[in-house]
Design a protein around this motif. Structure first.
Motif, PDB file in Angstrom:
ATOM      1  N   CYS A  87       0.847  -1.201   0.000  1.00 13.75           N
ATOM      2  CA  CYS A  87       0.000   0.000   0.000  1.00 13.75           C
ATOM      3  C   CYS A  87       0.871   1.234   0.000  1.00 13.75           C
ATOM      4  O   CYS A  87       1.406   1.610   1.039  1.00 13.75           O
ATOM      5  CB  CYS A  87      -0.891   0.029   1.234  1.00 13.75           C
ATOM      6  SG  CYS A  87      -2.066  -1.292   1.310  1.00 13.75           S
ATOM      7  N   THR A  88       1.010   1.876  -1.145  1.00 12.39           N
ATOM      8  CA  THR A  88       1.675   3.167  -1.183  1.00 12.39           C
ATOM      9  C   THR A  88       0.609   4.246  -1.112  1.00 12.39           C
ATOM     10  O   THR A  88      -0.586   3.959  -1.077  1.00 12.39           O
ATOM     11  CB  THR A  88       2.511   3.316  -2.461  1.00 12.39           C
ATOM     12  OG1 THR A  88       1.651   3.195  -3.591  1.00 12.39           O
ATOM     13  CG2 THR A  88       3.595   2.252  -2.542  1.00 12.39           C
ATOM     14  N   THR A 143      -2.226   0.697  -4.713  1.00 16.50           N
ATOM     15  CA  THR A 143      -2.279  -0.499  -3.875  1.00 16.50           C
ATOM     16  C   THR A 143      -2.107  -1.711  -4.772  1.00 16.50           C
ATOM     17  O   THR A 143      -2.787  -1.833  -5.784  1.00 16.50           O
ATOM     18  CB  THR A 143      -3.620  -0.582  -3.130  1.00 16.50           C
ATOM     19  OG1 THR A 143      -3.760   0.586  -2.329  1.00 16.50           O
ATOM     20  CG2 THR A 143      -3.671  -1.799  -2.247  1.00 16.50           C
ATOM     21  N   ASN A 154       2.917  -4.571   3.396  1.00 18.43           N
ATOM     22  CA  ASN A 154       4.096  -3.720   3.248  1.00 18.43           C
ATOM     23  C   ASN A 154       3.677  -2.270   3.150  1.00 18.43           C
ATOM     24  O   ASN A 154       2.635  -1.956   2.584  1.00 18.43           O
ATOM     25  CB  ASN A 154       4.870  -4.062   1.970  1.00 18.43           C
ATOM     26  CG  ASN A 154       5.829  -5.195   2.159  1.00 18.43           C
ATOM     27  OD1 ASN A 154       6.122  -5.586   3.274  1.00 18.43           O
ATOM     28  ND2 ASN A 154       6.325  -5.719   1.071  1.00 18.43           N
ATOM     29  N   GLU A 155       4.511  -1.397   3.650  1.00 15.59           N
ATOM     30  CA  GLU A 155       4.427   0.054   3.509  1.00 15.59           C
ATOM     31  C   GLU A 155       3.195   0.655   4.168  1.00 15.59           C
ATOM     32  O   GLU A 155       2.335  -0.041   4.679  1.00 15.59           O
ATOM     33  CB  GLU A 155       4.522   0.460   2.039  1.00 15.59           C
ATOM     34  CG  GLU A 155       5.842   0.035   1.410  1.00 15.59           C
ATOM     35  CD  GLU A 155       6.008   0.549   0.018  1.00 15.59           C
ATOM     36  OE1 GLU A 155       5.546   1.668  -0.257  1.00 15.59           O
ATOM     37  OE2 GLU A 155       6.618  -0.160  -0.788  1.00 15.59           O
ATOM     38  N   VAL A 156       3.156   1.983   4.149  1.00 15.43           N
ATOM     39  CA  VAL A 156       2.089   2.721   4.819  1.00 15.43           C
ATOM     40  C   VAL A 156       1.220   3.361   3.750  1.00 15.43           C
ATOM     41  O   VAL A 156       1.683   4.115   2.930  1.00 15.43           O
ATOM     42  CB  VAL A 156       2.665   3.806   5.742  1.00 15.43           C
ATOM     43  CG1 VAL A 156       1.564   4.538   6.455  1.00 15.43           C
ATOM     44  CG2 VAL A 156       3.633   3.203   6.723  1.00 15.43           C
ATOM     45  N   GLY A 157      -0.049   3.028   3.743  1.00 11.23           N
ATOM     46  CA  GLY A 157      -0.967   3.594   2.771  1.00 11.23           C
ATOM     47  C   GLY A 157      -2.366   3.650   3.336  1.00 11.23           C
ATOM     48  O   GLY A 157      -2.633   3.205   4.456  1.00 11.23           O
ATOM     49  N   ARG A 171      -4.637  -0.228   3.808  1.00 11.74           N
ATOM     50  CA  ARG A 171      -4.109  -1.478   4.349  1.00 11.74           C
ATOM     51  C   ARG A 171      -5.083  -2.162   5.291  1.00 11.74           C
ATOM     52  O   ARG A 171      -5.278  -3.369   5.211  1.00 11.74           O
ATOM     53  CB  ARG A 171      -2.751  -1.292   5.003  1.00 11.74           C
ATOM     54  CG  ARG A 171      -2.560  -0.016   5.703  1.00 11.74           C
ATOM     55  CD  ARG A 171      -1.174   0.200   6.201  1.00 11.74           C
ATOM     56  NE  ARG A 171      -0.727  -0.865   7.061  1.00 11.74           N
ATOM     57  CZ  ARG A 171       0.471  -0.933   7.568  1.00 11.74           C
ATOM     58  NH1 ARG A 171       1.331  -0.006   7.306  1.00 11.74           N
ATOM     59  NH2 ARG A 171       0.816  -1.907   8.342  1.00 11.74           N
ATOM     60  N   TYR A 172      -5.729  -1.424   6.178  1.00 13.19           N
ATOM     61  CA  TYR A 172      -6.634  -2.058   7.132  1.00 13.19           C
ATOM     62  C   TYR A 172      -7.993  -2.357   6.512  1.00 13.19           C
ATOM     63  O   TYR A 172      -8.647  -3.321   6.905  1.00 13.19           O
ATOM     64  CB  TYR A 172      -6.775  -1.194   8.377  1.00 13.19           C
ATOM     65  CG  TYR A 172      -5.462  -1.054   9.096  1.00 13.19           C
ATOM     66  CD1 TYR A 172      -4.833  -2.153   9.658  1.00 13.19           C
ATOM     67  CD2 TYR A 172      -4.816   0.170   9.174  1.00 13.19           C
ATOM     68  CE1 TYR A 172      -3.616  -2.049  10.290  1.00 13.19           C
ATOM     69  CE2 TYR A 172      -3.596   0.287   9.808  1.00 13.19           C
ATOM     70  CZ  TYR A 172      -3.005  -0.818  10.362  1.00 13.19           C
ATOM     71  OH  TYR A 172      -1.793  -0.711  10.979  1.00 13.19           O
ATOM     72  N   ASP A 194       2.906  -7.670   9.490  1.00 15.54           N
ATOM     73  CA  ASP A 194       3.220  -6.338   8.993  1.00 15.54           C
ATOM     74  C   ASP A 194       4.725  -6.262   8.757  1.00 15.54           C
ATOM     75  O   ASP A 194       5.504  -6.341   9.702  1.00 15.54           O
ATOM     76  CB  ASP A 194       2.769  -5.278  10.000  1.00 15.54           C
ATOM     77  CG  ASP A 194       2.822  -3.883   9.423  1.00 15.54           C
ATOM     78  OD1 ASP A 194       3.195  -3.740   8.245  1.00 15.54           O
ATOM     79  OD2 ASP A 194       2.482  -2.939  10.141  1.00 15.54           O
ATOM     80  N   THR A 243       6.390  -3.674   7.349  1.00 12.64           N
ATOM     81  CA  THR A 243       6.796  -2.297   7.091  1.00 12.64           C
ATOM     82  C   THR A 243       8.091  -2.000   7.835  1.00 12.64           C
ATOM     83  O   THR A 243       8.223  -2.305   9.016  1.00 12.64           O
ATOM     84  CB  THR A 243       5.698  -1.326   7.569  1.00 12.64           C
ATOM     85  OG1 THR A 243       4.476  -1.705   6.953  1.00 12.64           O
ATOM     86  CG2 THR A 243       6.021   0.096   7.196  1.00 12.64           C
ATOM     87  N   LEU A 293      10.657   0.213   9.782  1.00 12.68           N
ATOM     88  CA  LEU A 293      10.576   1.372  10.658  1.00 12.68           C
ATOM     89  C   LEU A 293      11.965   1.991  10.803  1.00 12.68           C
ATOM     90  O   LEU A 293      12.932   1.278  11.096  1.00 12.68           O
ATOM     91  CB  LEU A 293      10.046   0.973  12.034  1.00 12.68           C
ATOM     92  CG  LEU A 293       8.637   0.408  12.062  1.00 12.68           C
ATOM     93  CD1 LEU A 293       8.304  -0.083  13.455  1.00 12.68           C
ATOM     94  CD2 LEU A 293       7.648   1.459  11.635  1.00 12.68           C
TER      95      LEU A 293
END
Length: 122
Positions: free
Chosen positions: A19-20, A24, A81-84, A87-88, A105, A107, A109
């Motif tokens: 998820c960018t 996605t 992967n990643e923060v977008g 995702r949830y 997860d 991702t 950090l």
């Protein structure tokens, strides 16, 4: 006897969700990481700002669920992967339709790196 053992075991699929902020990407693989298919929110013919909204992500998830049902998968392992934005939401929609074995997860950090070298005196 071997045929009975193979009938009892149900196949497990792995979903890799990236998820960018702009896109996605969902990749489905077998448990031995052989790829099955790949879906993206760019596949929907929308403009840039509308690619990562909840409605498009719900359609993407329903397409993925339909393909997995056709391939006779009932259990999933999910790697995020990643923060977008989505995702949830994607995981929430998949929990309703499949048995989830694992949610992981992945991702990265930041830890603020190594200590900076002492500067030279002038």
């Amino acid at each position: 006897m071997k045929q009975l053992n193979t009938l009892k075991t149900k196949p497990i699929a792995c979903l890799f969700i990236t998820c960018t902020f702009k896109n996605t990407l969902i990749t489905a693989t077998k448990i031995n990481l052989e790829p099955l298919f790949q879906k993206s929110s760019r596949g929907f013919k929308t403009k840039n700002k509308r690619k990562n909204n909840p409605y498009i992500l719900q359609q993407l998830t329903s397409q993925v669920a339909l393909l997995l049902r056709n391939l006779k998968y009932k259990k999933l392992c999910i790697f995020i992967n990643e923060v977008g934005a989505g995702r949830y939401n994607i995981v929430k929609h998949l929990i309703k339709r499949f048995q989830i074995q694992l949610v992981h997860d992945r991702t990265r950090l930041p830890f603020n790196g190594c200590r900076v070298r002492k500067q030279k005196r002038k």
